[in-house]
Design an enzyme around this catalytic site. Structure first.
Site, PDB file in Angstrom:
ATOM      1  CG  HIS A  82     -52.029 -48.986   0.093  1.00 37.62           C
ATOM      2  ND1 HIS A  82     -51.090 -48.236   0.763  1.00 37.62           N
ATOM      3  CD2 HIS A  82     -51.381 -49.576  -0.945  1.00 37.62           C
ATOM      4  CE1 HIS A  82     -49.922 -48.366   0.155  1.00 37.62           C
ATOM      5  NE2 HIS A  82     -50.066 -49.168  -0.883  1.00 37.62           N
ATOM      6  NE  ARG A 168     -40.064 -53.288  -3.202  1.00 39.44           N
ATOM      7  CZ  ARG A 168     -41.343 -52.991  -2.960  1.00 39.44           C
ATOM      8  NH1 ARG A 168     -41.722 -52.671  -1.743  1.00 39.44           N
ATOM      9  NH2 ARG A 168     -42.224 -53.008  -3.934  1.00 39.44           N
ATOM     10  CE  LYS A 187     -46.347 -48.956   3.377  1.00 37.08           C
ATOM     11  NZ  LYS A 187     -45.445 -49.668   2.472  1.00 37.08           N
TER      12      LYS A 187
END
Length: 424
Positions: A82, A168, A187
């Site tokens: 990520h 957001r 996630k």
């Protein structure tokens, strides 16, 4: 419980209970709490922060707002990756197929553009026909076949994050360590990850502006991981200059394809090799030296490129029909010297203004516009030589607005490594 009381409690700096956090998050998921109240709640977290227990509770509530994938069938040789998001950060498009090419499973759940940073899913969707939503069955079959998938996540995974993530983006509540950490980790854990390598960006083109902030975020994610038995390693990488050459969705896919064929920008190459080596070492439980050898070999022999093509094919994409704006202009240097700095954040804003990013929740982005750097820091440029190519459709940007983001000096400065640190 009362929504306003909870918002005010956090706004005044008090810690929230798990029940209060759950009330807000799940109330929003069930559409019992409107956008404007959730926006106020998110802003109160941005301004007052959260302690370690609150951040874990927020992560856990978000995680359990949807289903959790069981990827245990793939064994220990599964690693996720990520990035916290940066300018020109197309790293996943190269690293994921590269790591998969040596036999490590990469189940990558990615997101769309958030703030000024581009999203991997937006980049992939610039490939005509490519499906980013995969059913659980499709996802598992693709991992069995080619060891990699990059998807937007099933509709039932981390439902809370999908709604909060989009909100957001348009309410100025992106840059908060508790919100970033809980979003990422919910996630990753929901996707069944047990081993994760994080690319935590640092600099004006990143959510984390300083190395200290990046280290704090890294430590937060590592601690959350430990609570779930998930091994998290964090690579800190520089984001003061755009990564690679391209900024913009289809352009970044084009650069990724070129990189997989062996045509890398130096900074992009360094980061890809470092991240892929860490992932392979973690996934195969081998030394970093052996992992790096395997990574370099599969870049050289183009096996990573072959896996990328298979990924696109299996997700029904067609790279031959990509739409890059056919109108462009080149911005020329007005002075001679060495490029010492290129402002990542300002170029990201320019690319977004051309149409590659979102200003509102329901904005439709233009996949084909953006910027292509023709020079990088450390390069010598002559007066009148091309610095950057601008791809546009309806909107144009004055060359002065672009030129001011390049610092050119008479003396060459040493260019530092794109990798700034490593935590685990």
């Amino acid at each position: 419980m009362d929504t306003i009381d909870i918002i005010n409690k956090k706004r005044m700096g008090f810690s929230l209970t798990r029940e209060e956090i759950s009330y807000m998050v799940m109330g929003y998921v069930k559409e019992e709490i409107p956008d404007y109240q959730m926006s106020a709640f998110l802003m109160s977290i941005c301004t007052k922060g959260m302690n370690e227990e609150e951040t874990f509770d927020l992560t856990d509530v978000m995680l359990h707002s949807g289903e959790i994938l069981d990827t245990s069938m793939f064994g220990i040789h599964t690693v996720d990756k990520h990035s916290t998001g940066g300018v020109g950060d197309k790293t996943t498009l190269v690293v994921a197929p590269l790591v998969a090419s040596v036999g490590v499973n990469v189940i990558k759940m990615s997101g769309r553009g958030l703030g000024f940073t581009g999203g991997t899913i937006d980049k992939l969707e610039s490939i005509p026909g490519l499906r980013t939503y995969l059913t659980e069955e499709e996802l598992m079959k693709q991992i069995e076949d080619i060891h990699v998938c990059i998807a937007s996540g099933g509709k039932d995974l981390v439902i809370a994050d999908k709604k909060m993530y989009a909100l957001r983006d348009v309410t100025g509540t992106v840059e908060s360590i508790p919100l970033i950490a809980s979003s990422i980790m919910s996630k990753k854990i929901a996707a069944g990850s047990k081993k994760i390598v994080m690319d935590v960006k640092v600099g004006n083109g990143a959510l984390m502006k300083t190395k200290e902030e990046a280290e704090q975020l890294s430590k937060t994610m590592i601690q959350i991981g430990k609570k779930y038995g998930v091994q998290v390693e964090c690579v800190l990488s520089d984001m003061t200059c755009p990564l690679g050459y391209a900024i913009g969705n289809a352009l970044e896919v084009k650069e990724s394809i070129e990189a997989l064929k062996g045509n890398f920008a130096p900074d992009f190459y360094e980061l890809v090799v470092f991240l892929a080596s860490r992932m392979v070492a973690l996934g195969l439980e081998i030394s970093l030296e052996e992992a790096k050898r395997m990574v370099l070999e599969n870049l050289e022999n183009k096996k990573a490129y072959d896996v990328f093509l298979e990924l696109v094919k299996k997700q029904h994409g067609n790279i031959d029909e990509m739409d890059i704006a056919n109108t462009s202009y080149t911005v020329l240097s007005e002075e001679e010297g060495y490029i010492t700095s290129i402002d990542a954040l300002e170029l990201a804003k320019i690319s977004s203004m051309l149409g590659s990013g979102r200003e509102k929740l329901d904005d439709v982005i233009d996949y084909g516009v953006g910027l292509w750097l023709l020079k990088k820091p450390g390069d010598f440029v002559k007066k009148g030589e091309a610095l950057i190519q601008v791809y546009y459709r309806e909107k144009m940007v004055e060359k002065e607005e672009i030129l001011k983001n390049f610092i050119i000096e008479k003396e060459r400065k040493e260019i530092s490594s794109v990798v700034l640190g490593y935590l685990k």
